[in-house]
Design a protein around this motif. Structure first.
Motif, PDB file in Angstrom:
ATOM      1  N   VAL A  68       0.918  -1.033   0.071  1.00 51.50           N
ATOM      2  CA  VAL A  68       0.356   0.207   0.212  1.00 51.50           C
ATOM      3  C   VAL A  68       0.888   1.380  -0.002  1.00 51.50           C
ATOM      4  CG1 VAL A  68      -1.929   1.310   1.413  1.00 51.50           C
ATOM      5  CG2 VAL A  68      -2.175  -1.372   1.433  1.00 51.50           C
ATOM      6  N   PRO A  69       0.311   2.802  -0.901  1.00 53.17           N
ATOM      7  CA  PRO A  69       1.683   3.977  -0.349  1.00 53.17           C
ATOM      8  C   PRO A  69       1.335   4.101   0.191  1.00 53.17           C
ATOM      9  CG  PRO A  69       0.210   3.548  -2.825  1.00 53.17           C
ATOM     10  CD  PRO A  69      -0.514   2.643  -1.753  1.00 53.17           C
ATOM     11  N   PRO A  70       2.168   4.546   0.656  1.00 52.00           N
ATOM     12  CA  PRO A  70       2.269   5.187   2.624  1.00 52.00           C
ATOM     13  C   PRO A  70       0.899   6.176   2.186  1.00 52.00           C
ATOM     14  CG  PRO A  70       4.265   5.729   1.089  1.00 52.00           C
ATOM     15  CD  PRO A  70       3.303   4.991  -0.009  1.00 52.00           C
ATOM     16  N   LYS A  71       0.553   7.156   1.099  1.00 52.98           N
ATOM     17  CA  LYS A  71      -0.024   8.449   1.504  1.00 52.98           C
ATOM     18  C   LYS A  71      -2.018   7.644   1.821  1.00 52.98           C
ATOM     19  CE  LYS A  71      -1.488   7.576  -4.024  1.00 52.98           C
ATOM     20  NZ  LYS A  71      -1.449   8.503  -5.014  1.00 52.98           N
ATOM     21  N   ILE A  72      -1.674   6.734   1.545  1.00 50.49           N
ATOM     22  CA  ILE A  72      -3.005   5.905   2.261  1.00 50.49           C
ATOM     23  C   ILE A  72      -3.260   5.016   3.472  1.00 50.49           C
ATOM     24  CG2 ILE A  72      -5.129   4.169   0.880  1.00 50.49           C
ATOM     25  CD1 ILE A  72      -3.670   4.250  -1.766  1.00 50.49           C
ATOM     26  N   SER A  73      -4.563   6.135   3.696  1.00 52.58           N
ATOM     27  CA  SER A  73      -4.136   5.161   5.131  1.00 52.58           C
ATOM     28  C   SER A  73      -4.917   3.372   5.094  1.00 52.58           C
ATOM     29  CB  SER A  73      -5.432   5.848   6.125  1.00 52.58           C
ATOM     30  OG  SER A  73      -6.589   5.423   6.995  1.00 52.58           O
ATOM     31  N   ILE A  74      -4.731   2.337   6.240  1.00 52.88           N
ATOM     32  CA  ILE A  74      -4.890   1.466   5.589  1.00 52.88           C
ATOM     33  C   ILE A  74      -6.661   0.540   6.366  1.00 52.88           C
ATOM     34  CG2 ILE A  74      -4.934  -0.844   6.650  1.00 52.88           C
ATOM     35  CD1 ILE A  74      -2.674  -0.524   5.264  1.00 52.88           C
ATOM     36  N   SER A  75      -7.246   2.153   7.224  1.00 55.27           N
ATOM     37  CA  SER A  75      -8.592   2.099   8.015  1.00 55.27           C
ATOM     38  C   SER A  75      -9.629   2.542   6.664  1.00 55.27           C
ATOM     39  CB  SER A  75      -8.778   2.709   9.226  1.00 55.27           C
ATOM     40  OG  SER A  75      -8.523   4.108   8.780  1.00 55.27           O
ATOM     41  N   GLN A  76      -9.359   3.331   6.438  1.00 56.18           N
ATOM     42  CA  GLN A  76      -9.907   4.398   5.140  1.00 56.18           C
ATOM     43  C   GLN A  76     -10.092   3.244   3.971  1.00 56.18           C
ATOM     44  OE1 GLN A  76      -7.842   8.099   3.832  1.00 56.18           O
ATOM     45  NE2 GLN A  76      -9.616   8.606   4.995  1.00 56.18           N
ATOM     46  N   LEU A  77      -8.995   2.571   3.578  1.00 48.36           N
ATOM     47  CA  LEU A  77      -8.793   1.752   2.344  1.00 48.36           C
ATOM     48  C   LEU A  77     -10.190   0.322   2.587  1.00 48.36           C
ATOM     49  CD1 LEU A  77      -7.700   1.023  -0.239  1.00 48.36           C
ATOM     50  CD2 LEU A  77      -5.517  -0.207   1.234  1.00 48.36           C
ATOM     51  N   MET A  78      -9.550  -0.154   3.565  1.00 51.80           N
ATOM     52  CA  MET A  78     -11.139  -0.762   4.015  1.00 51.80           C
ATOM     53  C   MET A  78     -11.887  -0.400   4.342  1.00 51.80           C
ATOM     54  SD  MET A  78      -8.093  -4.202   4.715  1.00 51.80           S
ATOM     55  CE  MET A  78      -9.924  -5.593   5.245  1.00 51.80           C
ATOM     56  N   GLY A  79     -12.441   0.540   4.820  1.00 49.65           N
ATOM     57  CA  GLY A  79     -13.545   1.043   5.223  1.00 49.65           C
ATOM     58  C   GLY A  79     -14.247   0.836   3.166  1.00 49.65           C
ATOM     59  N   THR A  80     -13.247   1.326   2.580  1.00 56.84           N
ATOM     60  CA  THR A  80     -14.033   1.348   0.755  1.00 56.84           C
ATOM     61  C   THR A  80     -13.963   0.526   0.768  1.00 56.84           C
ATOM     62  OG1 THR A  80     -12.752   3.431   0.888  1.00 56.84           O
ATOM     63  CG2 THR A  80     -13.428   2.029  -1.083  1.00 56.84           C
ATOM     64  N   LEU A  81     -13.200  -1.144   0.830  1.00 61.84           N
ATOM     65  CA  LEU A  81     -13.094  -2.558   0.489  1.00 61.84           C
ATOM     66  C   LEU A  81     -14.614  -2.605   1.283  1.00 61.84           C
ATOM     67  CD1 LEU A  81     -11.201  -4.489  -1.103  1.00 61.84           C
ATOM     68  CD2 LEU A  81     -10.950  -4.909   0.646  1.00 61.84           C
ATOM     69  N   LYS A  82     -14.571  -3.010   2.263  1.00 59.22           N
ATOM     70  CA  LYS A  82     -15.523  -3.628   2.808  1.00 59.22           C
ATOM     71  C   LYS A  82     -17.386  -3.232   2.452  1.00 59.22           C
ATOM     72  CE  LYS A  82     -14.703  -4.589   6.840  1.00 59.22           C
ATOM     73  NZ  LYS A  82     -14.669  -5.418   8.253  1.00 59.22           N
ATOM     74  N   GLY A  83     -17.047  -1.737   2.008  1.00 55.04           N
ATOM     75  CA  GLY A  83     -18.482  -0.791   2.289  1.00 55.04           C
ATOM     76  C   GLY A  83     -18.436  -1.024   0.378  1.00 55.04           C
ATOM     77  N   LYS A  84     -17.901  -1.314  -0.714  1.00 58.80           N
ATOM     78  CA  LYS A  84     -18.270  -1.159  -1.869  1.00 58.80           C
ATOM     79  C   LYS A  84     -18.474  -2.882  -2.663  1.00 58.80           C
ATOM     80  CE  LYS A  84     -16.730   3.243  -4.186  1.00 58.80           C
ATOM     81  NZ  LYS A  84     -17.266   3.621  -3.967  1.00 58.80           N
ATOM     82  N   ILE A  85     -17.612  -3.655  -1.338  1.00 64.44           N
ATOM     83  CA  ILE A  85     -18.019  -5.116  -1.953  1.00 64.44           C
ATOM     84  C   ILE A  85     -19.247  -4.964  -1.001  1.00 64.44           C
ATOM     85  CG2 ILE A  85     -17.063  -7.372  -1.208  1.00 64.44           C
ATOM     86  CD1 ILE A  85     -14.240  -6.525  -1.629  1.00 64.44           C
ATOM     87  N   ALA A  86     -19.327  -5.591  -0.284  1.00 72.26           N
ATOM     88  CA  ALA A  86     -21.538  -5.417   0.592  1.00 72.26           C
ATOM     89  C   ALA A  86     -22.471  -5.026  -0.417  1.00 72.26           C
ATOM     90  CB  ALA A  86     -21.200  -4.696   1.943  1.00 72.26           C
ATOM     91  N   ILE A  87     -21.653  -3.311  -0.534  1.00 74.44           N
ATOM     92  CA  ILE A  87     -23.257  -3.066  -1.615  1.00 74.44           C
ATOM     93  C   ILE A  87     -23.053  -3.741  -2.791  1.00 74.44           C
ATOM     94  CG2 ILE A  87     -23.749  -1.259  -2.928  1.00 74.44           C
ATOM     95  CD1 ILE A  87     -22.272   1.157  -1.278  1.00 74.44           C
ATOM     96  N   LYS A  88     -22.620  -4.396  -3.649  1.00 75.43           N
ATOM     97  CA  LYS A  88     -22.765  -4.962  -4.562  1.00 75.43           C
ATOM     98  C   LYS A  88     -22.774  -6.161  -4.050  1.00 75.43           C
ATOM     99  CE  LYS A  88     -19.627  -6.297  -8.785  1.00 75.43           C
ATOM    100  NZ  LYS A  88     -18.542  -6.178  -9.557  1.00 75.43           N
ATOM    101  N   LEU A  89     -21.998  -7.378  -2.776  1.00 77.55           N
ATOM    102  CA  LEU A  89     -22.801  -8.581  -2.949  1.00 77.55           C
ATOM    103  C   LEU A  89     -24.238  -8.075  -2.640  1.00 77.55           C
ATOM    104  CD1 LEU A  89     -20.775 -10.044  -0.660  1.00 77.55           C
ATOM    105  CD2 LEU A  89     -20.908 -10.833  -2.863  1.00 77.55           C
ATOM    106  N   PHE A  90     -25.271  -6.956  -2.125  1.00 76.72           N
ATOM    107  CA  PHE A  90     -26.545  -7.536  -1.649  1.00 76.72           C
ATOM    108  C   PHE A  90     -27.293  -7.587  -3.269  1.00 76.72           C
ATOM    109  CE2 PHE A  90     -25.058  -6.210   2.617  1.00 76.72           C
ATOM    110  CZ  PHE A  90     -26.071  -7.701   3.225  1.00 76.72           C
TER     111      PHE A  90
END
Length: 124
Positions: A68-90
Protein backbone atom coordinates in the motif's frame (compact mmCIF):
# COMPACT_ATOMS: atom_id res chain seq x y z
CA UNK A 1 8.06 -8.37 -2.53
CA UNK A 2 11.54 -7.33 -1.44
CA UNK A 3 11.66 -4.52 -4.02
CA UNK A 4 10.99 -0.95 -3.08
CA UNK A 5 8.32 1.06 -4.89
CA UNK A 6 8.49 4.69 -5.91
CA UNK A 7 6.06 7.56 -6.22
CA UNK A 8 6.99 11.09 -7.26
CA UNK A 9 8.56 12.07 -3.92
CA UNK A 10 8.87 8.85 -1.94
CA UNK A 11 10.49 5.43 -2.02
CA UNK A 12 8.61 2.91 0.10
CA UNK A 13 7.94 -0.67 1.12
CA UNK A 14 4.66 -0.70 3.05
CA UNK A 15 3.43 -4.30 3.06
CA UNK A 16 0.48 -5.46 5.15
CA UNK A 17 -1.12 -8.77 6.04
CA UNK A 18 -4.88 -8.16 6.41
CA UNK A 19 -7.58 -10.61 7.53
CA UNK A 20 -11.32 -9.99 7.83
CA UNK A 21 -14.48 -12.09 8.16
CA UNK A 22 -18.15 -12.01 7.18
CA UNK A 23 -20.66 -11.16 9.88
CA UNK A 24 -20.96 -13.96 12.47
CA UNK A 25 -18.18 -15.73 10.51
CA UNK A 26 -20.80 -17.39 8.31
CA UNK A 27 -19.37 -19.79 5.73
CA UNK A 28 -20.80 -17.77 2.86
CA UNK A 29 -17.73 -17.07 0.69
CA UNK A 30 -18.25 -19.97 -1.73
CA UNK A 31 -18.48 -20.36 -5.53
CA UNK A 32 -19.88 -17.24 -7.26
CA UNK A 33 -19.73 -15.06 -4.13
CA UNK A 34 -16.08 -16.05 -3.60
CA UNK A 35 -15.22 -15.16 -7.21
CA UNK A 36 -17.03 -11.82 -6.98
CA UNK A 37 -15.23 -10.92 -3.73
CA UNK A 38 -11.81 -11.90 -5.13
CA UNK A 39 -12.37 -10.00 -8.38
CA UNK A 40 -13.59 -6.86 -6.59
CA UNK A 41 -10.68 -6.91 -4.13
CA UNK A 42 -8.21 -7.00 -7.03
CA UNK A 43 -10.07 -4.25 -8.89
CA UNK A 44 -10.46 -1.90 -5.89
CA UNK A 45 -6.86 -2.26 -4.76
CA UNK A 46 -5.59 -1.65 -8.29
CA UNK A 47 -7.79 1.46 -8.45
CA UNK A 48 -6.21 2.73 -5.20
CA UNK A 49 -2.65 2.11 -6.47
CA UNK A 50 -1.98 -0.94 -4.30
CA UNK A 51 -0.37 -4.21 -5.37
CA UNK A 52 -1.97 -7.46 -4.20
CA UNK A 53 0.81 -9.98 -3.59
CA UNK A 54 -1.34 -12.82 -2.22
CA UNK A 55 -5.10 -13.22 -1.95
CA UNK A 56 -6.81 -16.17 -0.31
CA UNK A 57 -10.59 -16.19 0.04
CA UNK A 58 -11.72 -18.97 2.40
CA UNK A 59 -15.34 -19.87 3.19
CA UNK A 60 -15.37 -17.80 6.37
CA UNK A 61 -12.51 -15.30 6.03
CA UNK A 62 -10.22 -13.44 3.63
CA UNK A 63 -6.40 -13.28 3.83
CA UNK A 64 -4.62 -10.56 1.92
CA UNK A 65 -0.96 -9.65 1.51
CA UNK A 66 -0.80 -6.20 -0.08
CA UNK A 67 1.63 -3.36 -0.77
CA UNK A 68 0.00 0.00 0.00
CA UNK A 69 1.36 3.47 -0.84
CA UNK A 70 2.09 5.55 2.29
CA UNK A 71 -0.42 8.23 1.23
CA UNK A 72 -3.30 5.79 1.82
CA UNK A 73 -4.62 5.02 5.30
CA UNK A 74 -5.29 1.33 5.99
CA UNK A 75 -8.52 2.14 7.85
CA UNK A 76 -9.87 4.20 4.93
CA UNK A 77 -8.79 1.52 2.47
CA UNK A 78 -10.55 -1.23 4.43
CA UNK A 79 -13.66 0.90 4.92
CA UNK A 80 -13.90 1.53 1.18
CA UNK A 81 -13.20 -2.09 0.32
CA UNK A 82 -15.65 -3.65 2.76
CA UNK A 83 -18.35 -1.08 1.99
CA UNK A 84 -18.18 -1.29 -1.79
CA UNK A 85 -18.03 -5.10 -1.83
CA UNK A 86 -20.99 -5.38 0.58
CA UNK A 87 -23.10 -3.03 -1.55
CA UNK A 88 -22.26 -4.97 -4.71
CA UNK A 89 -23.00 -8.33 -3.04
CA UNK A 90 -26.39 -7.17 -1.78
CA UNK A 91 -27.26 -5.81 -5.25
CA UNK A 92 -26.06 -8.97 -7.03
CA UNK A 93 -27.58 -11.39 -4.51
CA UNK A 94 -30.69 -9.78 -2.95
CA UNK A 95 -31.50 -13.01 -1.11
CA UNK A 96 -28.53 -12.27 1.21
CA UNK A 97 -30.40 -9.29 2.68
CA UNK A 98 -33.36 -11.50 3.58
CA UNK A 99 -31.37 -13.76 5.88
CA UNK A 100 -32.34 -12.99 9.47
CA UNK A 101 -28.86 -11.99 10.65
CA UNK A 102 -27.47 -9.89 7.79
CA UNK A 103 -29.41 -6.65 7.92
CA UNK A 104 -27.43 -4.15 5.84
CA UNK A 105 -24.02 -5.42 6.89
CA UNK A 106 -22.13 -8.24 5.21
CA UNK A 107 -18.78 -8.00 6.99
CA UNK A 108 -17.97 -8.11 10.69
CA UNK A 109 -17.03 -4.72 12.15
CA UNK A 110 -13.30 -5.19 12.56
CA UNK A 111 -10.29 -6.61 10.77
CA UNK A 112 -6.76 -7.76 11.57
CA UNK A 113 -3.76 -5.95 10.10
CA UNK A 114 -0.06 -6.63 10.58
CA UNK A 115 2.92 -4.96 8.98
CA UNK A 116 5.05 -7.43 7.08
CA UNK A 117 8.72 -7.46 7.90
CA UNK A 118 11.05 -10.37 8.45
CA UNK A 119 8.26 -12.96 8.60
CA UNK A 120 7.15 -12.33 4.98
CA UNK A 121 7.90 -15.87 3.80
CA UNK A 122 5.97 -17.39 6.70
CA UNK A 123 2.90 -15.31 5.84
CA UNK A 124 3.04 -16.33 2.17
Amino acid sequence: MTKYRKLSHVVFKCDYHIVWVPKFRFRILKSAIKELVAHDIMMLYEWKGCIVEQLNVQEDHVHLLVSVPPKISISQLMGTLKGKIAIKLFKSYPKLKKKPYWGNRFWARGYFVNTVGLDEEMIK
